[in-house]
Design a protein around this motif. Structure first.
Motif, short mmCIF file in Angstrom:
data_model
loop_
_atom_site.label_atom_id
_atom_site.label_comp_id
_atom_site.label_asym_id
_atom_site.label_seq_id
_atom_site.Cartn_x
_atom_site.Cartn_y
_atom_site.Cartn_z
N UNK A 10 14.89 -26.54 5.14
CA UNK A 10 14.37 -26.08 6.42
C UNK A 10 13.09 -26.79 6.82
N UNK A 11 13.01 -28.08 6.51
CA UNK A 11 11.82 -28.89 6.77
C UNK A 11 12.14 -29.90 7.87
N UNK A 59 10.77 -27.99 -2.86
CA UNK A 59 11.19 -26.71 -3.46
C UNK A 59 10.08 -25.68 -3.47
N UNK A 60 8.85 -26.07 -3.25
CA UNK A 60 7.74 -25.12 -3.20
C UNK A 60 7.81 -24.22 -1.96
N UNK A 61 8.56 -24.65 -0.95
CA UNK A 61 8.81 -23.80 0.20
C UNK A 61 7.69 -23.71 1.22
N UNK A 62 6.68 -24.58 1.11
CA UNK A 62 5.54 -24.48 2.03
C UNK A 62 5.36 -25.71 2.91
N UNK A 63 6.38 -26.58 2.97
CA UNK A 63 6.26 -27.81 3.75
C UNK A 63 6.90 -27.63 5.12
N UNK A 119 6.31 -22.16 10.78
CA UNK A 119 5.46 -21.16 10.13
C UNK A 119 4.94 -21.61 8.79
N UNK A 120 5.11 -22.89 8.46
CA UNK A 120 4.62 -23.43 7.20
C UNK A 120 3.43 -24.36 7.48
N UNK A 121 2.61 -24.58 6.47
CA UNK A 121 1.35 -25.27 6.71
C UNK A 121 1.27 -26.69 6.16
N UNK A 122 1.99 -27.01 5.12
CA UNK A 122 1.80 -28.31 4.47
C UNK A 122 2.68 -29.40 5.08
N UNK A 123 2.17 -30.62 5.01
CA UNK A 123 2.90 -31.80 5.46
C UNK A 123 3.10 -32.71 4.25
N UNK A 129 5.29 -28.93 14.45
CA UNK A 129 6.07 -28.62 13.26
C UNK A 129 5.54 -27.37 12.56
N UNK A 130 4.23 -27.27 12.43
CA UNK A 130 3.65 -26.07 11.82
C UNK A 130 3.94 -24.83 12.65
N UNK A 131 3.88 -24.99 13.96
CA UNK A 131 4.08 -23.84 14.83
C UNK A 131 5.50 -23.28 14.71
N UNK A 132 6.49 -24.16 14.72
CA UNK A 132 7.87 -23.66 14.77
C UNK A 132 8.42 -23.30 13.39
#
Length: 449
Positions: A248-249, A211-215, A150-154, A145-148
Motif C-alpha cells: 500500500x505504498x 514491511x515496517x508499515x510506515x512508508x 496517512x503514513x509519514x516515512x519516505x 503521498x503522506x496525506x492520502x
C-alpha cells in the motif's frame, strides 16, 4: 595508477587553466558579496580552481569571458538538454514577455492545458500540476503521498538525487544500517526519523523496509544518475512496483535526469507505472520549471479529502509556479525541440559516445566501465560497473575527476562538474562527440604513460 604522476598532471593543467582564463579568475575574485563567490554555491565546484564565467551560449556551444568557446556536454546538468537558447523557446519567451506581456500574473494561460496533455501523452499520468523546480515537485508529491496514505516515512535509494529534498539525504552505511548522508546541511531532523533507505537493485532490503508499515511512498529514479549512472537489473523495477502495491505504498518516479532515456523518459521507454511522476529542468528549455503528474487513483484519493487545503496554505504550491513565461517556454520545448524525432537522434549520438568511451577504456586497459541512458553516457572508475549507489560512491576518485575535467576544459570540452557525465542535445553533432573522445583518449594516454 601512479598518484604522483596524476598530481603532476593536475598541477600542469590547472596552471594552463589559470593562464587561459584571467577574466574569469578576476570575476570570481571580485565577487566578494556572493556567498561562496558564486550565485549558487555549487557553481564553485570546478576542477580548475575557479569557475568559467558565461558570456554567450547557443545550441551545443558556450563561450566564456575570455573568448574561449566549448563543446558543452554538461548542458546545465540537464537543465539545457534542449540546447542553449533554442529558437522556438526564444520566440515563445519573446512573444510572452515582449509582445503579450505578463511573465507572471497568478492567472492561467491556455498553454498550460497543452503542456498537461503533452506530459500525459509522454508519461501516461493523466493529471498534472506545475512548479518551478523538480525539487519543489518532489516536495509537493511527498506531501500528497503522506496525506492520502496517512503514513509519514519516505523510502529512497542510497546515494539517490532528488534535489535538496530533506528526506532523500540518507544512505546505507558500511554495516548495512541507515545513516544520515555525510555533508547534509542543517537537517531539520535526523533523516532516519523521516526516511527509510535501500540500495538500488536490492529488492530484499526494500521488502524488509516496507514491511515496517510506515512508508508513504518510494521516491526513486528509474536509474540512478547523480552518483554515476546505475542501471536497473532485469526484474528490479517490476519488483519495486509489485512490492509497493503489496504494502500500500505509492511509487514516485523522479524523471528529472532520466528524461534523457527518451521523450517519455524511462517511464515510457520501459513501460513503468508510477503513481506519481516528477520532472523538471529540461522541459523548460532553460527556463525554470518543474511538474508532477498524478494517477487517476491518487487524484481521486486527494480530491476525496475535503480537509486538505490545496488552494492557499497547504504547502503544495508557490506564487510563481505555473507562471505564464515558464509555461510558454515548456510548450515550445516539448512541441518543437525535445520531440520524439530529436530524441531518436540524441540517443544515437549517446550510443556513439558510450561505444567510443568503452573502446578507449579497452584500448588503454584502465579498470573503468561506461553506462548509457539514452542521450547521456558516463564512465565510472570501476569494473564491473557498480550495481548500486554505495558501490558507485566507493568508486569515486576526486583527483582523477579533477584531472579529466580540467584537461577537457583546457581543450574546449565541458563535462558535468560533479561526475564524468556527458549529455548531448539536439544541436550536438557526431563531430562534437568525436572531438570529446579524442580529448579523452589523449588524457588517458598521458595518465597511464
Amino acid at each position: 595508477m601512479d598518484r604522483r604522476r596524476l598530481a603532476d598532471l593536475i598541477s600542469r593543467e590547472r596552471a594552463r587553466y589559470a593562464e587561459q582564463h584571467p577574466r574569469s579568475a578576476s570575476a570570481y575574485s571580485n565577487a566578494r558579496h556572493l556567498f561562496g563567490r558564486t550565485p549558487m554555491t555549487w557553481m564553485a565546484k570546478q576542477a580548475g580552481g575557479f569557475p568559467l564565467y558565461l558570456a554567450t551560449a547557443r545550441g551545443a556551444r558556450v563561450t566564456d569571458l575570455d573568448g574561449h568557446t566549448y563543446i558543452d556536454l554538461c548542458l546545465g546538468d540537464t537543465g539545457a538538454m534542449a540546447g542553449h537558447s533554442p529558437e522556438p523557446v526564444v520566440e515563445a519567451v519573446n512573444q510572452r514577455l515582449g509582445v503579450l506581456g505578463g511573465a507572471t500574473a497568478m492567472m492561467p494561460t491556455e498553454d498550460a492545458a497543452w503542456v498537461g496533455e503533452e506530459l500525459t501523452r509522454r508519461f501516461g499520468l493523466p493529471q498534472w500540476s506545475l512548479s518551478l523546480t523538480a525539487t519543489d515537485a518532489n516536495r509537493w508529491a511527498i506531501r500528497l503521498a503522506r496525506a492520502v496514505t496517512g503514513k509519514q516515512k519516505i523510502l529512497v535509494n542510497s546515494y539517490c538525487y532528488h534535489g535538496s529534498v530533506d528526506e532523500s539525504l540518507i544512505v546505507v552505511g558500511p554495516g548495512g544500517t541507515a545513516e544520515v548522508r555525510e555533508g547534509n546541511v542543517g537537517a531539520p531532523v535526523d533523516t532516519r526519523v523521516t526516511s527509510r533507505v535501500a540500495e538500488f537493485n536490492d529488492l530484499t532490503r526494500l521488502a524488509a523496509e516496507l514491511a515496517n508499515g510506515d512508508v508513504a511512498a518510494v521516491l526513486m529514479e528509474p536509474a540512478l544518475t547523480n552518483i554515476g549512472i546505475v542501471l536497473p537489473e532485469p526484474g528490479y523495477l517490476e519488483g519495486v512496483r509489485r512490492l509497493t502495491r503489496e504494502h500500500g505504498v505509492l511509487l514516485i518516479n523522479d524523471e528529472t535526469h532520466t528524461f534523457s532515456a527518451g521523450p517519455g523518459g524511462c517511464t515510457q521507454a520501459w513501460g513503468l507505472e508510477p503513481d506519481i511522476l516528477t520532472i523538471g529542468k529540461a522541459i523548460g528549455g532553460g527556463v525554470p520549471v518543474g511538474a508532477y503528474g498524478l494517477s487517476d487513483e491518487v487524484t481521486a484519493r486527494v480530491e476525496a479529502r475535503d480537509d486538505l487545503d490545496l488552494i492557499d496554505m497547504g504547502g503544495v504550491g508557490g506564487t510563481l509556479a505555473g507562471n505564464a513565461l515558464s509555461v510558454a517556454a515548456t510548450k515550445a520545448t516539448l512541441e518543437h525541440v525535445l520531440t520524439d524525432e530529436a530524441f531518436a537522434g540524441m540517443t544515437a549520438l549517446g550510443t556513439h559516445l558510450a561505444d567510443g568511451t568503452a573502446a578507449l577504456i579497452q584500448k588503454h586497459g584502465v579498470p573503468w566501465s561506461v553506462a548509457q541512458l539514452g542521450a547521456r553516457a558516463e564512465f565510472r572508475f570501476a569494473d564491473p560497473a557498480p550495481r548500486n549507489g554505495g558501490e558507485s560512491h566507493a568508486a569515486g576518485d576526486p583527483e582523477l575527476d579533477d584531472y579529466l575535467h580540467v584537461y577537457a576544459a583546457n581543450r574546449g570540452v565541458l563535462l558535468t562538474p560533479f561526475h564524468n557525465m556527458a549529455l548531448v542535445c539536439p544541436a550536438t553533432t557526431r563531430d562534437d562527440v568525436d572531438a570529446h573522445l579524442e580529448v579523452l583518449d589523449a588524457a588517458i594516454a598521458e595518465l597511464v604513460g
